[in-house]
Motif scaffolding. Sequence first.
Motif, PDB file in Angstrom:
ATOM      1  N   SER A 325       0.837  -1.193   0.000  1.00  0.00           N
ATOM      2  CA  SER A 325       0.000   0.000   0.000  1.00  0.00           C
ATOM      3  C   SER A 325       0.876   1.248   0.000  1.00  0.00           C
ATOM      4  O   SER A 325       2.076   1.186   0.280  1.00  0.00           O
ATOM      5  CB  SER A 325      -0.899   0.011   1.229  1.00  0.00           C
ATOM      6  N   PHE A 326       0.243   2.352  -0.311  1.00  0.00           N
ATOM      7  CA  PHE A 326       0.942   3.642  -0.307  1.00  0.00           C
ATOM      8  C   PHE A 326       1.621   3.876   1.038  1.00  0.00           C
ATOM      9  O   PHE A 326       2.781   4.243   1.104  1.00  0.00           O
ATOM     10  CB  PHE A 326      -0.077   4.748  -0.586  1.00  0.00           C
ATOM     11  N   GLU A 327       0.864   3.632   2.120  1.00  0.00           N
ATOM     12  CA  GLU A 327       1.403   3.869   3.464  1.00  0.00           C
ATOM     13  C   GLU A 327       2.641   3.009   3.720  1.00  0.00           C
ATOM     14  O   GLU A 327       3.627   3.474   4.292  1.00  0.00           O
ATOM     15  CB  GLU A 327       0.343   3.553   4.526  1.00  0.00           C
ATOM     16  N   ASP A 328       2.568   1.741   3.286  1.00  0.00           N
ATOM     17  CA  ASP A 328       3.697   0.842   3.503  1.00  0.00           C
ATOM     18  C   ASP A 328       4.931   1.337   2.764  1.00  0.00           C
ATOM     19  O   ASP A 328       6.025   1.398   3.332  1.00  0.00           O
ATOM     20  CB  ASP A 328       3.360  -0.574   2.993  1.00  0.00           C
ATOM     21  N   MET A 330       5.592   4.212   1.803  1.00  0.00           N
ATOM     22  CA  MET A 330       6.021   5.478   2.387  1.00  0.00           C
ATOM     23  C   MET A 330       6.899   5.243   3.606  1.00  0.00           C
ATOM     24  O   MET A 330       7.977   5.814   3.735  1.00  0.00           O
ATOM     25  CB  MET A 330       4.773   6.257   2.785  1.00  0.00           C
ATOM     26  N   PRO A 337       4.526  12.131   1.698  1.00  0.00           N
ATOM     27  CA  PRO A 337       3.526  11.715   0.712  1.00  0.00           C
ATOM     28  C   PRO A 337       3.680  12.442  -0.617  1.00  0.00           C
ATOM     29  O   PRO A 337       3.508  11.846  -1.683  1.00  0.00           O
ATOM     30  CB  PRO A 337       2.192  12.048   1.378  1.00  0.00           C
TER      31      PRO A 337
ATOM     32  N   GLN B 201      -3.472   7.466   6.534  1.00  0.00           N
ATOM     33  CA  GLN B 201      -4.076   8.245   5.445  1.00  0.00           C
ATOM     34  C   GLN B 201      -3.180   9.385   4.975  1.00  0.00           C
ATOM     35  O   GLN B 201      -3.664  10.476   4.702  1.00  0.00           O
ATOM     36  CB  GLN B 201      -5.434   8.842   5.868  1.00  0.00           C
ATOM     37  N   HIS B 202      -1.899   9.131   4.892  1.00  0.00           N
ATOM     38  CA  HIS B 202      -1.005  10.236   4.532  1.00  0.00           C
ATOM     39  C   HIS B 202      -1.270  10.760   3.137  1.00  0.00           C
ATOM     40  O   HIS B 202      -1.201  11.956   2.896  1.00  0.00           O
ATOM     41  CB  HIS B 202       0.451   9.789   4.672  1.00  0.00           C
ATOM     42  N   ALA B 203      -1.574   9.847   2.227  1.00  0.00           N
ATOM     43  CA  ALA B 203      -1.821  10.285   0.853  1.00  0.00           C
ATOM     44  C   ALA B 203      -3.052  11.181   0.806  1.00  0.00           C
ATOM     45  O   ALA B 203      -3.054  12.227   0.155  1.00  0.00           O
ATOM     46  CB  ALA B 203      -2.019   9.066  -0.048  1.00  0.00           C
ATOM     47  N   ARG B 206      -2.395  14.586   2.364  1.00  0.00           N
ATOM     48  CA  ARG B 206      -1.630  15.428   1.452  1.00  0.00           C
ATOM     49  C   ARG B 206      -2.573  16.020   0.381  1.00  0.00           C
ATOM     50  O   ARG B 206      -2.497  17.199   0.081  1.00  0.00           O
ATOM     51  CB  ARG B 206      -0.521  14.590   0.794  1.00  0.00           C
ATOM     52  N   ARG B 361      -8.134  -4.644   0.793  1.00  0.00           N
ATOM     53  CA  ARG B 361      -7.353  -5.806   1.153  1.00  0.00           C
ATOM     54  C   ARG B 361      -7.965  -6.518   2.351  1.00  0.00           C
ATOM     55  O   ARG B 361      -7.493  -7.545   2.785  1.00  0.00           O
ATOM     56  CB  ARG B 361      -5.922  -5.384   1.489  1.00  0.00           C
ATOM     57  N   ASP B 394      -7.868   4.417   1.549  1.00  0.00           N
ATOM     58  CA  ASP B 394      -7.945   3.003   1.872  1.00  0.00           C
ATOM     59  C   ASP B 394      -8.229   2.843   3.365  1.00  0.00           C
ATOM     60  O   ASP B 394      -7.887   3.700   4.166  1.00  0.00           O
ATOM     61  CB  ASP B 394      -6.624   2.322   1.511  1.00  0.00           C
ATOM     62  N   GLU B 400      -2.915  -0.124  12.969  1.00  0.00           N
ATOM     63  CA  GLU B 400      -2.386   1.211  12.713  1.00  0.00           C
ATOM     64  C   GLU B 400      -3.134   2.273  13.522  1.00  0.00           C
ATOM     65  O   GLU B 400      -2.568   3.241  13.992  1.00  0.00           O
ATOM     66  CB  GLU B 400      -2.495   1.534  11.221  1.00  0.00           C
ATOM     67  N   GLU B 498       3.682  14.813  -9.128  1.00  0.00           N
ATOM     68  CA  GLU B 498       2.786  14.602  -7.995  1.00  0.00           C
ATOM     69  C   GLU B 498       1.331  14.868  -8.402  1.00  0.00           C
ATOM     70  O   GLU B 498       0.427  14.111  -8.049  1.00  0.00           O
ATOM     71  CB  GLU B 498       3.167  15.498  -6.813  1.00  0.00           C
TER      72      GLU B 498
END
Lengths: 366, 514
Positions: A325-328, A330, A337, B201-203, B206, B361, B394, B400, B498
Amino acid sequence: MYTFDQLALIWLAFSESLTFKGRERLMDHFGTAQKAFNAWGSKAYDLVGPKACEELTALHKRGLSGMQAILEQSDIQAVFREDDNYPMLLNEITDAPEVLFYRGAMEKADERAVAIIGSRRETRYGREQAFKIARDLAQNGVTVVSGLAYGIDTAAHLGALDGGGRTIAVLGSGLNRIYPKDNIPLADKIIRSGGAVISELPPESEPLAYHFPVRNRIVSGLVHGVLLIEAREKSGTMITVGHALTQGRDVFALPGPVDAPGSVVPHRFLREGARLCTCANDILEDMGWQSREMQMMMPGVAADLDDLTPVQRSIYDSLSDEVRSFEDVMSLNDLSPGDLNAHITMLEIRGLIESLPGRIYRMKRN
Amino acid sequence: MLARTLCYALNGIEGEPVAVEAYASGGDQYQFAMVGLPDAAVKESRDRVSAALKNSGFTMPYGHTTVNLSPADLKKEGTVFDLSIAVAIIQATRQLKAFGLDDTLLLGELALDGRVIPVQGVLPLIISANARGIKKVVLPSLNAPEADTVTGMEIYPVHSLYEAVQHLSGQMPILPQLQKSYQECLARTAPALDLSQVCGQHAAKRALEVAAAGGHNMLMVGVPGSGKTMLARCLPGVLPLMTQEEAFETTRIYSAAGLLPTGSGLMTNRPFRTPHHTASAAALIGGGANARPGEVSLAHNGVLFLDEMPEYPRRVLEALRQPLEDGVANVSRVKAHMQYLSRCMMVASMNPCPCGYYGSRIRACRCGSHEIRKYLDRISGPLLDRIDIQVEVDAVPIEEITRSPQGEKSEAVRLRVEAARDIQQKRFEGTGIRCNAQMNNKHMEKFANMLDDAEQFLQMAIRKYALSMRAYSRLIKVSRTIADLKMQEHITLKDVAEAVQFRMIDAKYWGNTR
């Protein structure tokens, strides 16, 4: 262009309620369809039953030219068992249709033909594999047969088209009632690309539930082997596999994750002796068709990674074992990000990684 | 005798002057006529006024009394005229010596016991009156906070008709309300939901920052329970504080719509509107017999949040396009034609498929690809094209949520956003727009300032992801915002790279199922 007898066969095929048995009795009594047409009368009632008799009488009144006109208007052609271009393999089965209606191109022998069947509610995995195997088979001159349904069927047809090969769609409805409607453009594409859309039902026949199990014998009848990709318990594909076994066709199944509902039926068939298929080459080998372009099947050349920046290289490497995943990604690479977004785009444009729904990334393999 | 007082009537969010004339002609039969296109509520004020007069120690004149609201062709609604009618009658019957009233605006509804009770739309009325040179206003004390930052006007809050008359006649003048500075008002800004409360939820965070910095519309796609709504609710706290001008604009709309809670002052929190998906087009854009403002205008200077976007009727979504694009909602109805500002950020959320778990997932999706396509197709391409930023959200795994360290606070993000907005403010001075999202093609040519390699990269990305021309200009806008956040003069290749990620959903969801 059709003979009288052929037109009479079309007349019989236009009746939806004429059963297989009723038809046999008719033939036993009259000998040929032509004679049945000429001598059509009260005797027929006992042979075919009230419903079919009524229907055939109505069609009889309209005359043979009426039915021929319908076919011509709809740009539909008919092929008969004694014709040269009637599929040879199909002709061998016990209950082969006397008449097949089609649009596109019919050939006597699709020298190599495989049916790809599976769930209408496929997963991404099933869809990708169906597409890939169909494409690779098509590139090796194999005709791909399927049912034009949603899901695996659609993916198989699309894959075959992508591979530039011939593909045949067998319908469970009339050719003027293509079902599902969303796939009408796909059907057109199949016809334009030199394939065929075929049905044993009259042009205006509705897609009724009981048409499909009967249709399935034609799917398996047309081919040398049947590949099953994803099917849940009670799936209609089990009927196709059943037909394939009685007709003496090879059955292949594609394995999936053991805990996925779509793996239940393929895995059971595998345990019962179906052949394991992981790629098009498995089928080509097992069927004794040498892969024409073996190198196509070989794993691709390693990607050129020399000009990646160290950060991009480390992102790429972090995806080597599994999707992440994106978080992983990262946290593994200690990136902000914003920066990771930028790197991902650059790697994607290079064709090195790809993103899946749910912000999951994986290394791209060909 | 004839007397005249001044009131204002609400017309949309504008106030129009209304002169209230009273004439007592004597005679031996009691008669009270009200003319000048009054609606039912205004007509009823006859009875309220006469009761209030008697209960405040005045008398209702015996004989013939006529009250005229002029101009007579303007429709008058509501109860705001009570106070001015009562004072005009007192004057006309000489129950007190004459006092000058031409420069004082009288607003307020009367209770039967003579109390002055609050009315709707005080702020827009005062602003319009102020613009026309009126310097004094007498209004219900409960409406006074609404007007406590208006400058250049003396505001006299009163509790009763008696108090108002005592003040106007000079027998017992009250002091004007002490006006506050806008900075003082800002201090009472309530904290919104804070970004630090959102785990992982960093993405998405951002994306939220970039959207806030450039005023871009945003679409979040994610599985149920992934925190889409929570993220959206954080947005007001990330946006720059409202300027006084913006606060006036927004409060005015709320006041006119009667949505300002009694006793509350100027709105200093950015509005966050969440219309339900059963809302009609009229509820969103504005409508009703009198063309009231819709949700899109109530969200002016704030956020319009459309939760579960595909559930909204397509017609309603399409109707939103024009007000979002132009920043103005035009509402035409039988009785009125109004124009309301609607410069808001639209934030929408949706599931990726009917069952909600496509791409998850954690749980397997039960939908076939044709079902997913049907669901996604409810959002039209043109509408999708108008959403600058699209982001996938996601679900955060349980572990987490419990272990993740506290993220950045909204305050810190807001400071970066404000810095980026300051740059834009300066850049767009005199062009009539406020932020990057509002740029048109001409603005982009002039202000994009893109480096050559960035331009080439953009072309490459357009081809690779098969993006539309509209997406192309959206990408430039978002790249500009990303560069502004970094305080860069030029758009670099990295900024474009980006920005491309914020358009990916197009290709990923809508692309591969088609």
